[in-house]
Design a protein around this motif. Structure first.
Motif, PDB file in Angstrom:
ATOM      1  N   SER A 174       0.832  -1.195   0.000  1.00  8.79           N
ATOM      2  CA  SER A 174       0.000   0.000   0.000  1.00  8.79           C
ATOM      3  C   SER A 174       0.873   1.255   0.000  1.00  8.79           C
ATOM      4  O   SER A 174       0.629   2.191  -0.765  1.00  8.79           O
ATOM      5  N   MET A 222      -0.808   8.641   4.673  1.00  8.92           N
ATOM      6  CA  MET A 222      -0.457   7.456   3.899  1.00  8.92           C
ATOM      7  C   MET A 222      -0.184   6.266   4.826  1.00  8.92           C
ATOM      8  O   MET A 222      -0.646   5.153   4.553  1.00  8.92           O
ATOM      9  N   GLY A 274      -6.372   5.285  -1.659  1.00 11.81           N
ATOM     10  CA  GLY A 274      -5.562   4.083  -1.484  1.00 11.81           C
ATOM     11  C   GLY A 274      -6.293   2.810  -1.870  1.00 11.81           C
ATOM     12  O   GLY A 274      -5.926   1.724  -1.431  1.00 11.81           O
ATOM     13  N   ARG A 296      -7.220  -4.415   0.228  1.00 13.27           N
ATOM     14  CA  ARG A 296      -7.439  -3.911   1.585  1.00 13.27           C
ATOM     15  C   ARG A 296      -8.695  -4.555   2.137  1.00 13.27           C
ATOM     16  O   ARG A 296      -9.561  -4.990   1.383  1.00 13.27           O
ATOM     17  N   SER A 349       2.546   1.675  -3.440  1.00 17.73           N
ATOM     18  CA  SER A 349       1.639   2.141  -4.487  1.00 17.73           C
ATOM     19  C   SER A 349       1.252   3.605  -4.275  1.00 17.73           C
ATOM     20  O   SER A 349       1.143   4.361  -5.235  1.00 17.73           O
ATOM     21  N   GLN A 350       1.068   4.000  -3.022  1.00 18.64           N
ATOM     22  CA  GLN A 350       0.756   5.401  -2.756  1.00 18.64           C
ATOM     23  C   GLN A 350       1.939   6.302  -3.108  1.00 18.64           C
ATOM     24  O   GLN A 350       1.761   7.405  -3.625  1.00 18.64           O
ATOM     25  N   SER A 371      -3.838   1.878  -7.185  1.00 16.46           N
ATOM     26  CA  SER A 371      -2.540   2.525  -7.368  1.00 16.46           C
ATOM     27  C   SER A 371      -2.371   2.904  -8.830  1.00 16.46           C
ATOM     28  O   SER A 371      -2.983   2.309  -9.711  1.00 16.46           O
ATOM     29  N   ILE A 383      -5.720  -2.034  -5.137  1.00 17.61           N
ATOM     30  CA  ILE A 383      -4.949  -2.313  -3.927  1.00 17.61           C
ATOM     31  C   ILE A 383      -5.811  -3.181  -3.020  1.00 17.61           C
ATOM     32  O   ILE A 383      -6.971  -2.852  -2.755  1.00 17.61           O
ATOM     33  N   ARG A 425      -3.565   5.098   6.263  1.00 20.56           N
ATOM     34  CA  ARG A 425      -4.367   4.364   5.276  1.00 20.56           C
ATOM     35  C   ARG A 425      -3.773   2.994   4.990  1.00 20.56           C
ATOM     36  O   ARG A 425      -4.499   2.021   4.811  1.00 20.56           O
ATOM     37  N   ALA A 426      -2.442   2.904   4.946  1.00 22.55           N
ATOM     38  CA  ALA A 426      -1.793   1.624   4.675  1.00 22.55           C
ATOM     39  C   ALA A 426      -2.082   0.600   5.769  1.00 22.55           C
ATOM     40  O   ALA A 426      -2.102  -0.604   5.519  1.00 22.55           O
ATOM     41  N   CYS A 479      -7.414   6.398  -6.266  1.00 22.16           N
ATOM     42  CA  CYS A 479      -5.969   6.459  -5.997  1.00 22.16           C
ATOM     43  C   CYS A 479      -5.704   7.265  -4.734  1.00 22.16           C
ATOM     44  O   CYS A 479      -4.891   6.869  -3.891  1.00 22.16           O
ATOM     45  N   HIS A 480      -6.414   8.367  -4.561  1.00 19.25           N
ATOM     46  CA  HIS A 480      -6.251   9.204  -3.372  1.00 19.25           C
ATOM     47  C   HIS A 480      -6.626   8.443  -2.097  1.00 19.25           C
ATOM     48  O   HIS A 480      -5.981   8.600  -1.063  1.00 19.25           O
TER      49      HIS A 480
END
Length: 196
Positions: free
Chosen positions: A19, A39, A147, A163, A22-23, A150, A161, A42-43, A144-145
């Motif tokens: 994550s 970031m 997460g 999650r 990719s971010q 990507s 991604i 979120r990851a 993308c923003h």
């Protein structure tokens, strides 16, 4: 002023690394301090750094606080988001409220294939089948923003991604799948209830 200590943990270091990578690759310049905090949060599966901070301070309940009980979804938010989709699960319009937008994008995310790389034209074509308002770019950018997807720095390649969905996202995804199978009406009532 003393520094506020906020514990940080993750169940899956590999998912965290993917994550973050990719971010980071989706950016054209290094993130600011606040962007980096978001970031990292979120990851690890949080909405943002403020959500992580609120969890650490005990201001919002953790999913693990109720022993053996899953976190409860906000039914009103799920119902608002569900009204943005047609019977086939296509997003009919871009929601005005950010919380509803984010939740709707989880439903779009669930329809993207895992482990598949798309070029911009390919992801736009797929997104066009999942919404009706003709703006795949806003969906791509926002995913993308958040997460959820990507994109490489040059914007050529896109990938979902992996999650764990939030409780609301899981409830919305389940509701839309049931609705698409004809089991649930637009407001979350069973087919037998809506036909009477």
């Amino acid at each position: 002023m003393p520094r506020e200590l906020i514990p940080y943990a993750t169940d899956d270091v590999s998912a965290l690394a993917k994550s973050l990578r990719s971010q980071m690759t989706a950016r054209t310049k290094p993130p600011s301090h606040v962007e980096m905090l978001n970031m990292l949060a979120r990851a690890a599966g949080h909405r943002n750094f403020q959500h992580l901070r609120a969890l650490a301070a005990g201001l919002v309940p953790r999913a693990s606080d109720a022993v053996g009980a899953p976190a409860q979804a906000d039914g009103a938010l799920v119902a608002r988001a569900a009204r943005c989709f047609d019977a086939q699960g296509r997003l009919t319009s871009w929601p005005a409220r950010r919380s509803v937008q984010d939740l709707c994008l989880w439903a779009i995310w669930s329809a993207l294939p895992r482990d598949r790389l798309f070029d911009e034209r390919g992801i736009s074509a797929l997104l066009d089948t999942l919404h009706l308002f003709g703006d795949p770019a806003i969906i791509r950018r926002t995913m993308c923003h958040l997460g959820l997807m990507s994109r490489t720095v040059d914007g050529r390649d896109y990938r979902r991604i992996e999650r764990a969905p939030t409780p609301e996202a899981a409830a919305l995804i389940r509701l839309l799948r049931e609705r698409a199978r004809g089991a649930v009406g637009p407001q979350g009532q069973g087919a037998a209830e809506t036909s009477s």
